[in-house]
Motif scaffolding. Structure first.
Motif, PDB file in Angstrom:
ATOM      1  N   UNK A 126      52.883 -24.770  87.040  1.00 51.47           N
ATOM      2  CA  UNK A 126      52.481 -25.981  86.318  1.00 51.47           C
ATOM      3  C   UNK A 126      52.038 -25.637  84.899  1.00 51.47           C
ATOM      4  N   UNK A 127      51.371 -24.508  84.749  1.00 52.65           N
ATOM      5  CA  UNK A 127      50.938 -24.057  83.426  1.00 52.65           C
ATOM      6  C   UNK A 127      52.140 -23.806  82.526  1.00 52.65           C
ATOM      7  N   UNK A 128      53.158 -23.137  83.048  1.00 54.98           N
ATOM      8  CA  UNK A 128      54.350 -22.846  82.246  1.00 54.98           C
ATOM      9  C   UNK A 128      55.104 -24.127  81.897  1.00 54.98           C
ATOM     10  N   UNK A 129      55.199 -25.044  82.835  1.00 55.42           N
ATOM     11  CA  UNK A 129      55.861 -26.321  82.551  1.00 55.42           C
ATOM     12  C   UNK A 129      55.108 -27.068  81.447  1.00 55.42           C
ATOM     13  N   UNK A 130      53.800 -26.982  81.466  1.00 53.60           N
ATOM     14  CA  UNK A 130      52.985 -27.642  80.443  1.00 53.60           C
ATOM     15  C   UNK A 130      53.106 -26.918  79.107  1.00 53.60           C
ATOM     16  N   UNK A 131      53.158 -25.596  79.129  1.00 51.44           N
ATOM     17  CA  UNK A 131      53.285 -24.820  77.888  1.00 51.44           C
ATOM     18  C   UNK A 131      54.542 -25.217  77.118  1.00 51.44           C
ATOM     19  N   UNK A 132      55.607 -25.501  77.829  1.00 54.89           N
ATOM     20  CA  UNK A 132      56.857 -25.875  77.163  1.00 54.89           C
ATOM     21  C   UNK A 132      57.044 -27.385  77.048  1.00 54.89           C
TER      22      UNK A 132
ATOM     23  N   UNK B 134      55.295 -28.755  71.690  1.00 50.30           N
ATOM     24  CA  UNK B 134      56.690 -28.846  71.240  1.00 50.30           C
ATOM     25  C   UNK B 134      56.790 -28.832  69.713  1.00 50.30           C
ATOM     26  N   UNK B 135      55.768 -29.347  69.040  1.00 46.54           N
ATOM     27  CA  UNK B 135      55.758 -29.313  67.573  1.00 46.54           C
ATOM     28  C   UNK B 135      55.792 -27.888  67.041  1.00 46.54           C
ATOM     29  N   UNK B 136      55.225 -26.975  67.807  1.00 46.92           N
ATOM     30  CA  UNK B 136      55.086 -25.590  67.368  1.00 46.92           C
ATOM     31  C   UNK B 136      56.010 -24.665  68.154  1.00 46.92           C
ATOM     32  N   UNK B 137      57.209 -25.141  68.457  1.00 49.06           N
ATOM     33  CA  UNK B 137      58.168 -24.376  69.255  1.00 49.06           C
ATOM     34  C   UNK B 137      58.511 -23.030  68.620  1.00 49.06           C
TER      35      UNK B 137
ATOM     36  N   UNK C 215      50.488 -18.575  73.426  1.00 47.97           N
ATOM     37  CA  UNK C 215      50.021 -17.789  74.563  1.00 47.97           C
ATOM     38  C   UNK C 215      49.058 -18.629  75.376  1.00 47.97           C
ATOM     39  N   UNK C 216      49.184 -18.556  76.707  1.00 47.09           N
ATOM     40  CA  UNK C 216      48.296 -19.318  77.590  1.00 47.09           C
ATOM     41  C   UNK C 216      47.706 -18.382  78.630  1.00 47.09           C
TER      42      UNK C 216
END
Length: 143
Positions: free
Chosen positions: A116-122, A128-131, A136-137
């Motif tokens: 869930x953390x990785x899905x949220x990170x992307x 998304x503005x800072x793609x 880092x999370x």
């Protein structure tokens, strides 16, 4: 759809001038200076607003992601560090954003939480503005 407005003004040269940032809703209405942005002087700078925006967005987005998996959160705390530094191509850029996430989520496995953390990170709209920026999370479940 959400539409938001803010204004910023600047008077004077870069190092000795002063600026002012204000949101239309009025919750932010503050001056800023070169010192508050680049030298750690008291006050706020645009990158503080980026840090606040991504912290808030990430906390809300991971809460939504986890609720969608049937494991609603009790609490999520996100602390962000936005690093502004020289850009190799000239000027300055945000080189990295580091998030420290601590969440209380009853009944979830560590593996499901990290997914869930990785899905949220992307997927977080502000992230998304800072793609093109390193995001880092460090996410940990709190029991």
């Amino acid at each position: 759809m959400s539409v938001n407005h803010a204004t910023a003004s600047w008077e004077g040269d870069l190092k000795s001038g002063t600026g002012h940032i204000k949101t239309e809703r009025g919750s932010i209405d503050t001056p800023f200076t070169f010192g508050s942005r680049f030298e750690g002087s008291p006050g706020i700078g645009p990158e503080d607003l980026v840090a606040a925006a991504i912290s808030g967005c990430f906390s809300m987005a991971i809460s939504n992601e986890l609720a969608g998996q049937g494991t609603p959160v009790t609490r999520v705390d996100t602390r962000s560090t936005v690093t502004l530094g020289p850009d190799p191509a000239g000027g300055f850029h945000i080189s990295s954003i580091d998030l420290v996430v601590r969440a209380t989520v009853p009944g979830i496995s560590e593996e499901s939480f990290q997914k869930a953390t990785e899905a949220t990170r992307t997927g977080c709209p502000i992230a998304k503005l800072y793609a093109g920026t390193t995001l880092n999370v460090d996410a940990q479940l709190i029991s």
